[in-house]
Design a protein around this motif. Structure first.
Motif, mmCIF file in Angstrom:
data_model
loop_
_atom_site.group_PDB
_atom_site.id
_atom_site.type_symbol
_atom_site.label_atom_id
_atom_site.label_comp_id
_atom_site.label_asym_id
_atom_site.label_seq_id
_atom_site.Cartn_x
_atom_site.Cartn_y
_atom_site.Cartn_z
ATOM 1 N N UNK A 25 -2.538 4.609 5.303
ATOM 2 C CA UNK A 25 -3.133 4.047 6.520
ATOM 3 C C UNK A 25 -3.199 2.525 6.398
ATOM 4 N N UNK A 26 -3.618 2.040 5.224
ATOM 5 C CA UNK A 26 -3.701 0.588 5.049
ATOM 6 C C UNK A 26 -2.322 -0.063 5.030
ATOM 7 N N UNK A 27 -1.307 0.634 4.482
ATOM 8 C CA UNK A 27 0.064 0.099 4.545
ATOM 9 C C UNK A 27 0.490 -0.141 5.980
ATOM 10 N N UNK A 28 0.264 0.858 6.822
ATOM 11 C CA UNK A 28 0.628 0.739 8.237
ATOM 12 C C UNK A 28 -0.191 -0.381 8.891
ATOM 13 N N UNK A 29 -1.508 -0.387 8.576
ATOM 14 C CA UNK A 29 -2.392 -1.393 9.173
ATOM 15 C C UNK A 29 -1.889 -2.806 8.847
ATOM 16 N N UNK A 30 -1.539 -3.044 7.572
ATOM 17 C CA UNK A 30 -1.074 -4.373 7.155
ATOM 18 C C UNK A 30 0.201 -4.770 7.885
ATOM 19 N N UNK A 56 1.175 -3.794 10.850
ATOM 20 C CA UNK A 56 0.888 -4.112 12.250
ATOM 21 C C UNK A 56 0.157 -5.450 12.351
ATOM 22 N N UNK A 57 -0.764 -5.682 11.395
ATOM 23 C CA UNK A 57 -1.546 -6.925 11.398
ATOM 24 C C UNK A 57 -0.630 -8.128 11.207
ATOM 25 N N UNK A 58 0.445 -7.937 10.408
ATOM 26 C CA UNK A 58 1.403 -9.016 10.178
ATOM 27 C C UNK A 58 2.055 -9.445 11.501
ATOM 28 N N UNK A 59 2.508 -8.457 12.279
ATOM 29 C CA UNK A 59 3.082 -8.765 13.595
ATOM 30 C C UNK A 59 2.065 -9.457 14.490
ATOM 31 N N UNK A 60 0.820 -8.947 14.437
ATOM 32 C CA UNK A 60 -0.254 -9.504 15.268
ATOM 33 C C UNK A 60 -0.504 -10.963 14.911
ATOM 34 N N UNK A 61 -0.555 -11.240 13.597
ATOM 35 C CA UNK A 61 -0.851 -12.601 13.150
ATOM 36 C C UNK A 61 0.296 -13.557 13.428
ATOM 37 N N UNK A 62 1.495 -12.999 13.632
ATOM 38 C CA UNK A 62 2.619 -13.844 14.019
ATOM 39 C C UNK A 62 2.654 -14.098 15.525
ATOM 40 N N UNK A 63 1.566 -13.714 16.210
ATOM 41 C CA UNK A 63 1.461 -14.063 17.620
ATOM 42 C C UNK A 63 1.947 -13.009 18.594
ATOM 43 N N UNK A 64 2.251 -11.815 18.093
ATOM 44 C CA UNK A 64 2.725 -10.759 18.981
ATOM 45 C C UNK A 64 1.573 -9.921 19.526
ATOM 46 N N UNK A 65 1.802 -9.305 20.689
ATOM 47 C CA UNK A 65 0.913 -8.255 21.164
ATOM 48 C C UNK A 65 1.409 -6.945 20.564
ATOM 49 N N UNK A 114 -9.102 -7.877 11.705
ATOM 50 C CA UNK A 114 -8.394 -7.986 12.976
ATOM 51 C C UNK A 114 -9.036 -7.049 14.002
ATOM 52 N N UNK A 115 -9.285 -7.525 15.227
ATOM 53 C CA UNK A 115 -9.856 -6.650 16.249
ATOM 54 C C UNK A 115 -8.844 -5.586 16.671
#
Lengths: 402, 402
Positions: free
Chosen positions: A18-23, A25-34, A89-90
């Motif tokens: 679960x944390x692998x997947x979370x990280x 997704x968070x990477x994409x999010x932090x790069x400015x993506x929705x 991350x929210x």
């Protein structure tokens, strides 16, 4: 960019995964993506729930089974939101009611009709990662439905279409779509691109990493898919309408051992014989694949066809039952140790000689062809099961796929 | 008759228990009643889900925790519907979205605002047993909420009120409400009837089989409750507004060992001293129970009060912190080995001498009273913890409750 990312049950089977997947997704999010994430139920959760249902009632109503199964994805999405929150991350989880995800009313195999996007848009506008339950929907009675096999892929594609997403990534445990099954053909190569139609032919041949329904929907709405590994960062395979001009003649080679040949020998040579034969089978929901008709001895004809191996007994039983009546024939032969080998490629449409090249490859290694079937972008041959690997390697090499 | 029946988690913990509950409901249904069933999550399911959440994120958002927990009741209601179906009776499960069950927005401790009854009515009109998830609701954001401790009882009462049901039956693992805890007072007797107010006093004294919130709601909407055993067919205890004329003076005796006494000795005898003291505690959410103020030596005053045993350390720590500042006093004493014993009865309102009779009973067996507190229908005394059983038996006998 608005990215839809879909992860299957094995990708969220435990805390670490679960944390692998979370990280990711968070990477994409932090790069400015929705980011919108679609999840299946954790690991074997769906199977466990089904076993619980069977224990209570082996003939449980499908409506109640769907009510039970939909808890599976709700658990995985809420845990995923907690994991992302703990990474700072929210994130918010939404089920089929909350989205809402409208489907037809058929419990267990519903089809998506319409997805409301307001809630997802407003959560994205609040800078949240939105985590949506795959596989499930609600029908016009306000009840839960499930989409059946491959359902979460379909959810992801439907959401990507409804949101007009820039990318729809389907994560699996392989690096993408290959020119052949790497377990059978060691020098099989990962494809960078493949068309929807090629993907459809490959999945129906048992080589699919994607379920047909999701590919059909992606094609219909022009959603560009990326099939990639949840285990590493390799590029994956892009599935889209048109691929680059210098496209390959043949995209891949697939094999299917779950097949058997039935030969009905010595049928009367009269109109309606073929209709009667296949009508008997159709009425028992037996799917027939390749069909071959030939002239037999003494003014009779022979009809051969293939069926899935697990329906061969029933098929023969049905035919034997009608032998004395509507279906007069000399004998019925069955051969189980056969397999289909197919080549698929959008390139072969405008290119004569592709089939001949495949037959040559098989001749080179001494493999006899028992039946042949073709579509615009596919050639399938039936051969002895023991030669499958040899045949695949030969064909694979002949078209320089490696 | 329209009957609402509520079963807790232990009553649906496994297949066998699910079928026990199913048979009980089917019996009412076959006798021509309309039946609505409210269920909690199976056995320890809620605890298991909470543990899973804590593993992922010890500070998980309450919104996501509720999203996770609500799967628990959805599993139990769907399995129950399957069980009833297998007994040949039409049944349908509904969750908080499907009902819909509207609550305030406070995740983890929401309060029910409004219940839509259309869906329940139409399923009852279709001759179905309707099985509703307890403990859960949806708020105005369209998100799941949970009702907190005792939530499923509250759901049952709220549904009974909304449907104007003829009966609301709360099933537990005891036969009903007793005159005293049968483990402490062996000749305690089951009450056939009790008023809402008596039940409220008893539950707040730790003798409750019902949570206060459900009793308060039942009182507010005039829902007559029956508390009865899920293990046998005994009549149970009816909780209602007025009980029969020849009502008992005292309905029950309750004890609460989870209490400690704090004595603040030698406070200045000035206005505002008590306010300051209890304001400090209130600001840290420490609930104070019995309060006693007395004149101390040399123009000072002493204030004693009781708090729950698990908040006594924090309370003392807060008071010590303010001793040098706003709270000048000589010393702070703590006594943990004390307990409250109470008698409760609507009859005592119009009956002088009830308290005196209780004190006499305690005097007879040599139990010293440390503090006294009374309400219109309750008398509570603080005594040494070691005398609890002796005191309860004496009081129980004095009022001829057996």
């Amino acid at each position: 960019m608005l990215i839809v990312k879909k992860f299957g049950g094995t990708s969220v089977a435990d805390k670490e995964k679960i944390f692998n997947v979370a990280r990711r997704c968070v990477e994409d999010y932090k790069n400015g993506n929705e980011v919108v994430v679609v999840l299946s139920a954790m690991g074997k959760q769906t199977d466990l729930l089904l076993a619980q249902a069977r224990e209570i009632n082996p003939n449980a109503s499908k409506r109640e089974v769907d009510m039970l199964l939909t808890t599976g994805e709700q658990i995985s999405v809420s845990l995923m939101a907690m994991a992302m929150n703990s990474l700072g991350v929210p994130a918010i989880s939404l089920n089929a009611f909350q989205v809402a995800m409208h489907t037809t009313s058929v419990y267990g195999s519903a089809r998506i009709k319409r997805i409301d996007v307001d809630r997802i848009h407003s959560e994205l506008a609040n800078n949240k990662i939105v985590i949506v339950t795959g596989f499930q929907g609600i029908n016009s009675f306000g009840d839960y439905t499930t989409l059946g096999r491959g359902g979460s892929d379909t959810t992801a594609v439907a959401i990507a279409a409804a949101l007009n997403a820039d990318a729809c990534e389907i994560y699996t445990d392989v690096d993408g779509v290959f020119t052949a099954d790497p377990r059978l053909v060691p020098n099989a190569k990962k494809l960078n691109e493949i068309t929807y139609d090629e993907m459809l032919e490959l999945s129906s041949l048992g080589a699919g990493v994607l379920h047909n329904r999701s590919v059909e929907m992606a094609k219909k709405y022009g959603v560009q898919l990326v099939v990639r590994s949840s285990l590493n960062n390799s590029e994956g395979t892009v599935v889209k309408e048109e691929i680059k001009m210098e496209k390959m003649l043949v995209s891949g080679v697939a094999a299917d051992k779950n097949t058997a040949r039935i030969a009905v020998i010595g049928l009367e040579d009269q109109p309606g014989v073929a209709f009667k034969l296949f009508n008997h089978l159709a009425r028992h929901n037996i799917n027939v694949d390749i069909i071959l008709q030939s002239v037999g001895r003494n003014g009779t004809k022979d009809i051969s066809f293939t069926v899935a191996e697990d329906s061969v007994e029933e098929a023969v039983e049905i035919l034997e039952r009608h032998r004395a009546g509507s279906l007069k024939c000399h004998k019925i032969d069955v051969e189980k140790s056969v397999a289909k080998v197919s080549i698929v490629g959008a390139g072969m449409m405008s290119n004569a000689g592709v089939a001949a090249k495949m037959f040559e490859a098989l001749y080179d290694v001494g493999v006899n062809i028992k039946m042949i079937s073709t579509s615009e972008i596919r050639v399938t041959v039936l051969i002895d099961e023991i030669y499958v690997e040899k045949a695949m390697k030969a064909v694979h090499d002949k078209f320089s796929l490696a």
